[in-house]
Design an enzyme around this catalytic site. Sequence first.
Site, PDB file in Angstrom:
ATOM      1  N   GLY A   1      -8.458  36.802 -46.108  1.00 40.33           N
ATOM      2  CA  GLY A   1      -9.064  35.985 -45.083  1.00 40.33           C
ATOM      3  C   GLY A   1     -10.476  35.591 -45.487  1.00 40.33           C
ATOM      4  N   ILE A   2     -11.326  35.452 -44.484  1.00 41.79           N
ATOM      5  CA  ILE A   2     -12.697  35.034 -44.731  1.00 41.79           C
ATOM      6  C   ILE A   2     -13.643  36.035 -44.093  1.00 41.79           C
ATOM      7  CG2 ILE A   2     -12.876  33.622 -42.642  1.00 41.79           C
ATOM      8  CD1 ILE A   2     -14.351  31.559 -44.403  1.00 41.79           C
ATOM      9  N   GLY A   3     -14.808  36.200 -44.681  1.00 43.87           N
ATOM     10  CA  GLY A   3     -15.802  37.073 -44.086  1.00 43.87           C
ATOM     11  C   GLY A   3     -16.225  38.194 -45.006  1.00 43.87           C
ATOM     12  N   ALA A   4     -17.005  39.108 -44.437  1.00 47.11           N
ATOM     13  CA  ALA A   4     -17.637  40.154 -45.232  1.00 47.11           C
ATOM     14  C   ALA A   4     -16.629  41.165 -45.796  1.00 47.11           C
ATOM     15  CB  ALA A   4     -18.680  40.875 -44.382  1.00 47.11           C
ATOM     16  N   ILE A   5     -15.579  41.485 -45.040  1.00 43.71           N
ATOM     17  CA  ILE A   5     -14.636  42.498 -45.526  1.00 43.71           C
ATOM     18  C   ILE A   5     -13.825  41.993 -46.725  1.00 43.71           C
ATOM     19  CG2 ILE A   5     -12.573  43.846 -44.923  1.00 43.71           C
ATOM     20  CD1 ILE A   5     -13.803  44.229 -42.137  1.00 43.71           C
TER      21      ILE A   5
ATOM     22  N   GLU B   1      -3.373  31.962 -47.174  1.00 47.96           N
ATOM     23  CA  GLU B   1      -3.606  30.889 -46.212  1.00 47.96           C
ATOM     24  C   GLU B   1      -4.859  30.100 -46.590  1.00 47.96           C
ATOM     25  OE1 GLU B   1      -5.011  31.001 -41.630  1.00 47.96           O
ATOM     26  OE2 GLU B   1      -3.108  31.992 -42.085  1.00 47.96           O
TER      27      GLU B   1
ATOM     28  N   GLY C   1      -2.214  32.879 -39.345  1.00 47.58           N
ATOM     29  CA  GLY C   1      -1.170  33.227 -40.298  1.00 47.58           C
ATOM     30  C   GLY C   1      -0.975  34.712 -40.493  1.00 47.58           C
TER      31      GLY C   1
END
Length: 430
Positions: free
Chosen positions: A212-216, A235, A333
């Site tokens: 996905g998107i972001g810091a993790i 995705e 998704g």
Amino acid sequence: MKDYQNKVTTADVAIHAIKDGDTVVLSHAAGAPQLCIDAMGRHYKDFKNVKVYHMLILGGAPYTAPECDGHFRHITNFVGANTRDAIAEGRADFIPMFFHEVPRSFANGILPVDVAIVQLSEPNAEGYCSFGVSSDYSKPATRHARVVIGEINKQMPFIQGDNLIHVSELDYIVEGDYPLYEIPLPKIGPVEEAIGKNVAQLIKDGDTLQLGIGAIPDATLKFLKDKKNLGIHTEMFSDGVLELIRAGVVNGNKKEIDKGLAVATFLMGTKELYDFANNNDMVKLFPVDYVNNPFTIMHLDHMVSINSCIEVDLCGQVCSEMIGYKQFSGTGGQVDFVRGAAMAKEGISIMAMPATAKKGTASRIVADLAQGAAITTSRNDVDYVVTEYGIARLKGKNLRQRADALIAIAHPDFREELTAIRNRRFVRYR
């Protein structure tokens, strides 16, 4: 070029191809057609009962303003920051739906498409424009629309894959020259770094990743630099993947399908990402009914799906889209990839989240999901759950064992309370 020039007009003129009662589909995320959206905001009084469908889009959503009620009504299966108030206040409608099902819903009329407004790249020598950073449902919408308005932006990258449309398929062309919306690089703190390190332990050489998107996700990528032959089938991806591609860690050489390619359905990040993808033979975008289809994903033998969530209850039920009764985002998704990975040979799925919310005052591992919250991913589907405190695998565990595993990775401040609830609730289990 003569055909092209005959179709060129302004956004103010093009949007008047929309008729009262139509459903309009706008292209997605950073691919939002900025000129036409602005024109819709200016001319909202010219329209009645027009539905506007899109998922997440960056930038403004002027058609959701209170004064547009009766003129435009937004419908969606994913809520963003710019549409959340309209959903909460009843000026827009949320439709539960898996991301990969959206194109099929266009085809069978569940989500009718009258007008598709899509941002495109400039055409190549053969007259083909790229959908650029947004293939997803944007390309499928043009196949079913009565009218297609192409907003051709000189700054949209030409990204390959099943991601092209010929100028002959466009009814109106609106020319633009503006930067794509960007999102800043996330800040990775010690909590995200610890989660990323734990997630990275589950990833092996040759795995194919959905991120996905972001810091993790970006923190996870930091700990993969010693891996070999990783693949990308996701995705979306953002800037965090670039370093691993450039280093050769991500090369796709072990993928069973789309070998050697980094496959996504949309991109969202900074200009560096968009420039990297421009005419890059390794990066391919495809519509979401291919990329997110579980029956596509299952053909990637070592698929690792990594997603985030809002909270997980002691049975393993996951909510990723609501805060109580408030619709915060959508299923997106997540379930597409969780189920695809489950069907893949040696595939796994991971829910990664901080152990707490509200500056440490609330546990994300809870006895029960918040009242009103929907179950995004069922307890039957959930595989691994990861926090900064460790890794819990839920597959094959009974209810008490699941609770034990989740309590072990909860924040220490909440473990005693969760243990007391476990003891009352699962007394019959061993």
